[in-house]
Design an enzyme around this catalytic site. Structure first.
Site, short mmCIF file in Angstrom:
data_model
loop_
_atom_site.label_atom_id
_atom_site.label_comp_id
_atom_site.label_asym_id
_atom_site.label_seq_id
_atom_site.Cartn_x
_atom_site.Cartn_y
_atom_site.Cartn_z
N GLY A 193 0.82 -1.20 0.00
CA GLY A 193 0.00 0.00 0.00
C GLY A 193 0.85 1.25 0.00
O GLY A 193 2.05 1.22 0.32
N CYS A 194 0.23 2.36 -0.34
CA CYS A 194 0.97 3.62 -0.45
C CYS A 194 1.46 4.08 0.92
O CYS A 194 2.67 4.35 1.10
CB CYS A 194 0.12 4.68 -1.13
N PHE A 195 0.57 4.15 1.90
CA PHE A 195 1.00 4.57 3.24
C PHE A 195 2.02 3.59 3.82
O PHE A 195 3.06 4.02 4.35
CB PHE A 195 -0.20 4.69 4.18
#
Lengths: 349, 349, 349, 349
Positions: free
Chosen positions: B152-154
């Site tokens: 995921g990005c985070f």
């Protein structure tokens, strides 16, 4: 009864000063009689701020305490660091009421000021005299006095979000972390690479990590409230927007309190104080919801997994974080209702 | 030698899919042979994305594993939650290499997935098979395999900022707090009040506090790296900008390490990994400094007053946080240099 | 004397309606007694607009003319196209004063409305009855009447910038081109790809070229003022900001007039009308200089090389372009000073 | 065959220079061997532009023609007005190929330059020698030469939108009006109140009306193309975004041509020129659709009511409007394909 006060603004060409002009224009008992700027004295204020065309036709005055006294009863200082230090003794000597929006009289310790501001501090007697005007906390001390030091923008947001929990012992004082975010107007109107549009737009950046002069201000107040020395981690970021501050605050919960307990605690603490709005469970305020207004909105989430509370506190940095709270302090100094002339509905969208 | 791979993209009309198209257009050994969208199959992709006019003249395909196999060797899934779960078994059965950019195969526990995603999880065998493609950490496990789950990005931003310190025991694992901020493109292209321009512009807001599905993903990896269960506090905010993520990470330092120690530790850990850039003392990266590129930039400040470290980690959420890292994983799967086709200079300003 | 009027707002959950609430909160002689929304009746208005927390605690009413009459004296309609047409006959029949902010009663010709709005037009008698409330031009016709059609946002900006020159014969009527730019709030609160943050941010786009429904409105008024049919070219663009409209207007000068002549002409024409500010030679207003206020600021440049004048006219689309002018019309309808409750200083920065 | 050219960039610390570095990093036949800045010579370029960390590790050179010659074959000048005038004679004398991105050699008339730029003009021989590098129009004249003057950002957008219609006699030359809008990066990196974030954000403003130095540049080229003196009205506005220019162009149509005729005309004229994309009927390009790329996208609407055509032309001001077109000119000077190294897909969103 309908006593009207005449006000002067030193630093009228900064964003804090010009916001005072906007807000005071609708105050029923204050008239701005002198706008002052040492750098552009002699020019019409509307020349540098054309949005004031036909609203303020006056010429900027130079800084002259006797002249100010001849025109005004109260003076606001919205000046860069180190200026208010020099001006305030003579302004007080003239019998003026003084509200210092700069940071020069917030820290009670001269050495702390020197350490964090890298400037010559004010004389100790003035530091002692200035009452720290965080209205919802120290408002009673402000009533009737002559000299208020207006809180910083970040401290206002962080302290209103922390103080009830600190006072009530809801959080472990050694675990406080404040992650703060500000719109760019907090950096003032001075042109620099750091305020250049193309550098900040579509950009999010941290700055002055562990070095910001608002750290000792926050800790001084928390320590006062807690009755013991409190240290905090405080980080500042620039958001690509003009107005608004959010403090996202973390601490370890003590006593097994949940989100609803925090909500009740804060609603009790701020009862009757119109400008703090405590949000319900599962609702967190955003900065636009207070834009242009004097509100500080606060929301909570206690996480049972980690035992920590997350507190969200938002203000408009130029209103509750500067000019609005300054007027709130003036109202208190004058013995008026603290909300007088400050009932702005947030501008949304 | 100059082996060329044919690639299909499922979910081509989302921001992740369209960013894959942009990045792969200059990859020397990949050709995109099928752009796929179940919702708008049959329409030219440039109709919904006019910036692709005359660049991609193809028609969007429907989702059909056999058809995909006839056109492609590898397939990227940039789909909403719950879709990849259903498609991937047949894609793998067709002998396709699969890179899942959705979150469907990141959590190894089916019940965790159900708890946080509120969707039916994938079969356990596929969760077991998928390798978590955080390239700089698990890259060796990705080499030569057929099925990667893209982070995921985070989590990408947070984990790259945390893992060296966790591995080295530099921080107290019970004290980790991640305050994350994201540009709006992370919310995808779906229209809603929550992505409406007038609601987000000049606004800064927190969301999904203590409820974000990236929390278990971050904790799963940190626990794996630490060899013990790690819990974190993780908060997400929306920044009024399109691209970019910053994670501001807090933890209590162990072992008396200072800022320079962290810098050395991270530079050693990431040696030879081009896409992580560790900044020098007193310098913190901003999101624009990685915009449009596959970099993750990291900076540190240890505060002796509080004993805490503040770690700043930034990425472009659509590149290193999605499409770019997916291509990096493809490079690793194919046994190529991980940087192949990814040497984009950040677009500044 | 201090007559107070009770007002209802239909369409309270749109941006125009919520701006009426903001502005009327400080009007000394108006009380908003009913906020109405057919789509979310029964819910607290602050639920959808949390900035109104503790400011407006009322529940949204459904649309019911008799109920409205029992609560209010005047009703504002801030509704999508086609709604006011249906509601107004019964509202007028109840004896309510009506201010229609929608476009339903601006065009006097039913067929023109059908052509441009693609909706069923109002009955001719209501089109005839409604007075077009461009306050600085038709204000005298508004005094004392019961039914005002409030001008569109673009027409307000364009017409205030054009009418004095048209009336005085300073420009060739066959050469008028209006290049208009608007902030995104003009598109309303409805979620769509066209109002999606990531699509509009860092983007500048034209829309509805030669097809905008404000074209016939502008031409109807210019023709009325000129006493002959006037056609114009009018183009609309979306600016990545929330509030503000600029019309950049071009026309060929007649009679050899220079910039100063235009300034004098406009200052004379708008003498005594506080909300139009004519700027001096070489100074052009920007949208932020009127943000949050009811001002329309105008500047000029005559180019001797080409014989054309360029006129810049700016407003806040939600204030002078909608809610503010609606209140100005209410003031005129009631026989009050047109500026009553509208003395907002622009919010700058 | 795979001839590689060594390039130097004077003015590497401006936005045009740093964009050259970004674009040339992926050019297969150009190597940047010297980055030059008189103001910060001796410092690492990545110090002022941290996005270049580990990408460009070189130190900024001072301006020294002989040193440049020892390092490079071609030199780009991305300098403020008045600098290139002084440097270019010695750079040409050294035998360097020169591409001047500044405006110093665009106007062929020394007196016009003095009038509009208020600077000392270049010697006439250099003005005569410099070929105006509007690639799609004058590309053939650029092949093989040594000295190109790169077009301005606004002129590139306006001229590509106008020239086919002017050449074909589709429009009345006396009626051309260009309403141009630019992102803030066009103003350069210099800090001033005019580029201050809080002043420009949420603001739309016009500037230099009828005084912009790009007016004579546009007219010089249109006159050349038309074979007669052409005057235009040209207005510039600042948009609150970083990159992008839109020119909205108005003219009276001659010969009864409709929208489709314009589309056909332009598609024919630009056939084989990859970087101009002519949009279909009813579709208008927006600036984000070309962001980061070398495209110029154009759309049309002929209005039968008024007899005018509206032409929309968009570019990225730093790419097609500066660095990208400069590289396109280098490609032409070297006899390469004009698209070499410039096949960037626009970055969207």
């Amino acid at each position: 009864m309908n006593q009207t006060v005449k006000a002067a603004i030193i630093g009228s060409t900064g964003y804090g000063g010009v916001e005072l002009i906007r807000l005071l224009a609708s105050h029923p008992q204050v008239e701005v009689t002198s706008v002052i700027s040492s750098s552009t004295a002699g020019a019409p204020i509307a020349e540098g701020y054309p949005h004031l065309t036909e609203i303020r036709t006056d010429i900027l005055d130079d800084v002259d305490p006797a002249l100010i006294r001849s025109k005004a009863d109260v003076v606001f200082l919205a000046t860069p660091p180190g200026i208010a230090t020099k001006l305030i003794p003579s302004l007080l000597a003239e019998g003026l009421k003084v509200i210092d929006i700069s940071g020069d009289h917030r820290l009670k310790s001269r050495s702390e000021y020197e350490t964090w501001y890298k400037k010559e501090p004010a004389e100790q007697q003035y530091l002692d005299q200035a009452v720290y005007g965080l209205s919802e906390v120290y408002g009673e001390s402000v009533r009737g006095i002559d000299f208020v030091s207006n809180p910083g923008c970040f401290p206002t947001s962080a302290l209103l979000g922390l103080i009830p929990a600190v006072k009530a012992g809801f959080i472990d004082l050694s675990t406080i972390i404040i992650d703060a975010k500000s719109g760019v107007s907090g950096a003032g109107r001075g042109a620099s690479l750091g305020t250049h549009y193309s550098e900040l737009n579509e950009n999010f950046k941290a700055y002055k990590i562990n070095k910001h002069q608002h750290i000792p201000e926050i800790e001084q107040v928390l320590s006062d409230v807690a009755g013991q020395k409190v240290l905090t981690t405080f980080t500042t970021h620039l958001v690509p927007m003009t107005r608004g501050i959010m403090s996202t605050i973390y601490a370890t919960v003590q006593g097994g309190h949940g989100t609803e307990d925090f909500i009740s605690l804060y609603r009790n603490y701020y009862e009757g104080r119109k400008f703090v709005r405590v949000r319900g469970n599962g609702i967190w305020p955003s900065t636009k919801e207070v834009s242009g207004s004097n509100y500080c909105d606060i929301g909570f989430s206690v996480d049972e997994r980690t035992g920590r509370v997350t507190i969200i506190s938002v203000i408009d940095n130029l209103v509750k974080g500067a000019a609005g709270q300054a007027i709130q302090n003036l109202n208190l100094m004058m013995g008026w209702d603290e909300t007088l002339g400050l009932n702005f509905v947030p501008m949304y969208p």
